[in-house]
Enzyme design. Structure first.
Site, PDB file in Angstrom:
ATOM      1  N   SER A   1       0.842  -1.195   0.000  1.00 12.21           N
ATOM      2  CA  SER A   1       0.000   0.000   0.000  1.00 12.21           C
ATOM      3  C   SER A   1       0.876   1.242   0.000  1.00 12.21           C
ATOM      4  CB  SER A   1      -0.910   0.020   1.227  1.00 12.21           C
ATOM      5  OG  SER A   1      -1.479   1.307   1.356  1.00 12.21           O
TER       6      SER A   1
ATOM      7  N   HIS B   1      -1.038  -1.385  -4.309  1.00 11.56           N
ATOM      8  CA  HIS B   1      -2.330  -1.074  -3.675  1.00 11.56           C
ATOM      9  C   HIS B   1      -2.450   0.439  -3.501  1.00 11.56           C
ATOM     10  CE1 HIS B   1      -5.822  -2.285  -1.207  1.00 11.56           C
ATOM     11  NE2 HIS B   1      -5.493  -1.294  -0.397  1.00 11.56           N
TER      12      HIS B   1
ATOM     13  N   ASP C   1      -4.840   3.411  -2.162  1.00 12.50           N
ATOM     14  CA  ASP C   1      -5.970   3.699  -1.269  1.00 12.50           C
ATOM     15  C   ASP C   1      -6.578   5.056  -1.591  1.00 12.50           C
ATOM     16  OD1 ASP C   1      -6.103   1.407   0.581  1.00 12.50           O
ATOM     17  OD2 ASP C   1      -4.057   1.990   1.066  1.00 12.50           O
TER      18      ASP C   1
ATOM     19  N   MET D   1      -9.416   7.681  -0.709  1.00  8.17           N
ATOM     20  CA  MET D   1     -10.338   8.044   0.388  1.00  8.17           C
ATOM     21  C   MET D   1     -10.907   9.430   0.133  1.00  8.17           C
ATOM     22  SD  MET D   1      -8.204   6.746   3.699  1.00  8.17           S
ATOM     23  CE  MET D   1      -7.124   5.312   3.616  1.00  8.17           C
TER      24      MET D   1
ATOM     25  N   HIS E   1      -8.223   0.583  -4.273  1.00 11.31           N
ATOM     26  CA  HIS E   1      -9.173   0.344  -3.183  1.00 11.31           C
ATOM     27  C   HIS E   1      -9.956   1.631  -2.938  1.00 11.31           C
ATOM     28  CE1 HIS E   1      -9.517  -0.773   1.427  1.00 11.31           C
ATOM     29  NE2 HIS E   1     -10.694  -0.731   0.830  1.00 11.31           N
TER      30      HIS E   1
ATOM     31  N   MET F   1     -12.316   3.773  -1.074  1.00 14.01           N
ATOM     32  CA  MET F   1     -13.018   3.987   0.206  1.00 14.01           C
ATOM     33  C   MET F   1     -13.771   5.301   0.065  1.00 14.01           C
ATOM     34  SD  MET F   1      -9.953   2.634   2.632  1.00 14.01           S
ATOM     35  CE  MET F   1      -8.802   2.825   1.291  1.00 14.01           C
TER      36      MET F   1
ATOM     37  N   MET G   1     -11.315  -6.331   5.367  1.00 13.43           N
ATOM     38  CA  MET G   1     -10.587  -5.323   6.145  1.00 13.43           C
ATOM     39  C   MET G   1     -10.368  -5.842   7.563  1.00 13.43           C
ATOM     40  SD  MET G   1      -9.908  -2.770   4.169  1.00 13.43           S
ATOM     41  CE  MET G   1      -9.200  -1.731   5.438  1.00 13.43           C
TER      42      MET G   1
ATOM     43  N   ASP H   1      -6.436  -6.702   4.322  1.00 16.52           N
ATOM     44  CA  ASP H   1      -5.832  -5.357   4.376  1.00 16.52           C
ATOM     45  C   ASP H   1      -6.017  -4.776   5.767  1.00 16.52           C
ATOM     46  OD1 ASP H   1      -5.006  -2.739   3.824  1.00 16.52           O
ATOM     47  OD2 ASP H   1      -6.671  -2.294   2.477  1.00 16.52           O
TER      48      ASP H   1
HETATM   49  C1  DX5 Z   1      -6.478   1.440   5.394  1.00 12.18           C
HETATM   50  C2  DX5 Z   1      -6.018   1.084   4.010  1.00 12.18           C
HETATM   51  C3  DX5 Z   1      -4.846   0.197   3.999  1.00 12.18           C
HETATM   52  C4  DX5 Z   1      -3.617   0.738   4.678  1.00 12.18           C
HETATM   53  C5  DX5 Z   1      -2.940  -0.433   5.312  1.00 12.18           C
HETATM   54  O1  DX5 Z   1      -7.732   2.008   5.351  1.00 12.18           O
HETATM   55  O2  DX5 Z   1      -7.041   0.461   3.272  1.00 12.18           O
HETATM   56  O3  DX5 Z   1      -4.524  -0.259   2.680  1.00 12.18           O
HETATM   57  O4  DX5 Z   1      -2.715   1.391   3.829  1.00 12.18           O
HETATM   58  O5  DX5 Z   1      -1.904   0.027   6.096  1.00 12.18           O
HETATM   59  P1  DX5 Z   1      -1.163  -0.925   7.143  1.00 12.18           P
HETATM   60  O6  DX5 Z   1      -0.597  -2.071   6.351  1.00 12.18           O
HETATM   61  O7  DX5 Z   1      -0.127  -0.025   7.709  1.00 12.18           O
HETATM   62  O8  DX5 Z   1      -2.188  -1.363   8.152  1.00 12.18           O
HETATM   63 ZN    ZN Z   2      -6.427  -0.484   1.339  1.00 10.53          ZN
END
Ligand code: DX5
Ligand code: ZN
Length: 215
Positions: free
Chosen positions: A9, A34, A36, A38, A67, A69, A140, A174
């Site tokens: 990520s 990956h 993310d 948001m 991903h 969110m 998750m 994740d």
């Molecule tokens: C959190 C993200 C993850 C995050 C994971 O909402 O979806 O992908 O980057 O980070 P770690 O591996 O540090 O928990």
């Molecule tokens: Zn993620």
């Protein structure tokens, strides 16, 4: 089983040096990247959007595992596909139940892999009837929104139920993944591990990726 898909990520990367930090995990043997996304609405954090994904696509040589969110993911499927997403994962909780199948079909109609993610509080029984339509189910193991949180073991138990129902689907996990928690998830049947802080904060990134593959 050695065919695990490791998806670092980039949320834990240095955004001022994103190209360098992408190359670094590619050289370490990462399979996917990956990303993310948001929106500050579905989750209480804002990260990156369509233009940044398009720029990442220009330098990355491995598939982009995006991903989402975000609220109303259906509005953003086409922009993210055009930006270069190869796997597009939305959150089950962000979509009206009657629209889930249509959204999965829409993602697949663009020729990319369709993923769906569930938050820690979502009961796995609610989503079992979607598995046969999906390429990937993302479990998750932290509340989505931030990197560096602690792995929630109860959430990982969902992997067993999903794998028992469907042998072919990619089960990705994740949140709080490291060599130890990754092994638990692999043993439960996960075949894709996302890791942000474990990889990027490691003094030896190659070894960190290798340790996730080794199990
Ligand atoms: C959190 C993200 C993850 C995050 C994971 O909402 O979806 O992908 O980057 O980070 P770690 O591996 O540090 O928990
Ligand atoms: Zn993620």
């Amino acid at each position: 089983m050695s065919d695990v898909i490791i998806s670092p990520s980039i949320l834990s990367a240095d955004f001022a040096n994103l190209e360098r930090d992408i190359k670094c995990v590619e050289d370490a043997g990462a399979d996917w990247l990956h990303v993310d996304v948001m929106d500050g609405h579905f989750v209480p954090n804002i990260t990156i959007g369509v233009p940044v994904v398009a720029s990442i696509k220009k330098v990355a040589t491995i598939p982009l595992d995006v991903h989402l969110m975000i609220s109303e993911p259906e509005k953003y499927i086409e922009p993210f596909v055009k930006a270069g997403a190869d796997i597009l994962t939305f959150h089950y909780e962000a979509v009206e139940k009657e629209n889930v199948f249509a959204l999965i079909d829409k993602i697949k109609s663009y020729g990319v892999k369709a993923g769906m993610s569930i938050k820690p509080k979502t009961d796995v029984k609610e989503i079992l009837n979607y598995l046969s339509q999906l390429d990937m189910l993302l479990v998750m193991t932290v509340e989505p929104g931030f990197g560096g949180q602690k792995f929630m073991p109860d959430c990982a138990e969902k992997i067993k139920t999903i794998r028992a129902m469907n042998k072919d689907i990619i089960v990705q996990v994740d949140g709080g993944i490291n060599a130890e928690t990754g092994k638990i998830c692999r043993d439960y049947g996960a075949n894709s591990l996302v890791a942000g802080s474990y990889i990027y904060r490691s003094p030896d990134i190659k070894e960190a990726v290798a340790s996730l593959k080794r199990q």
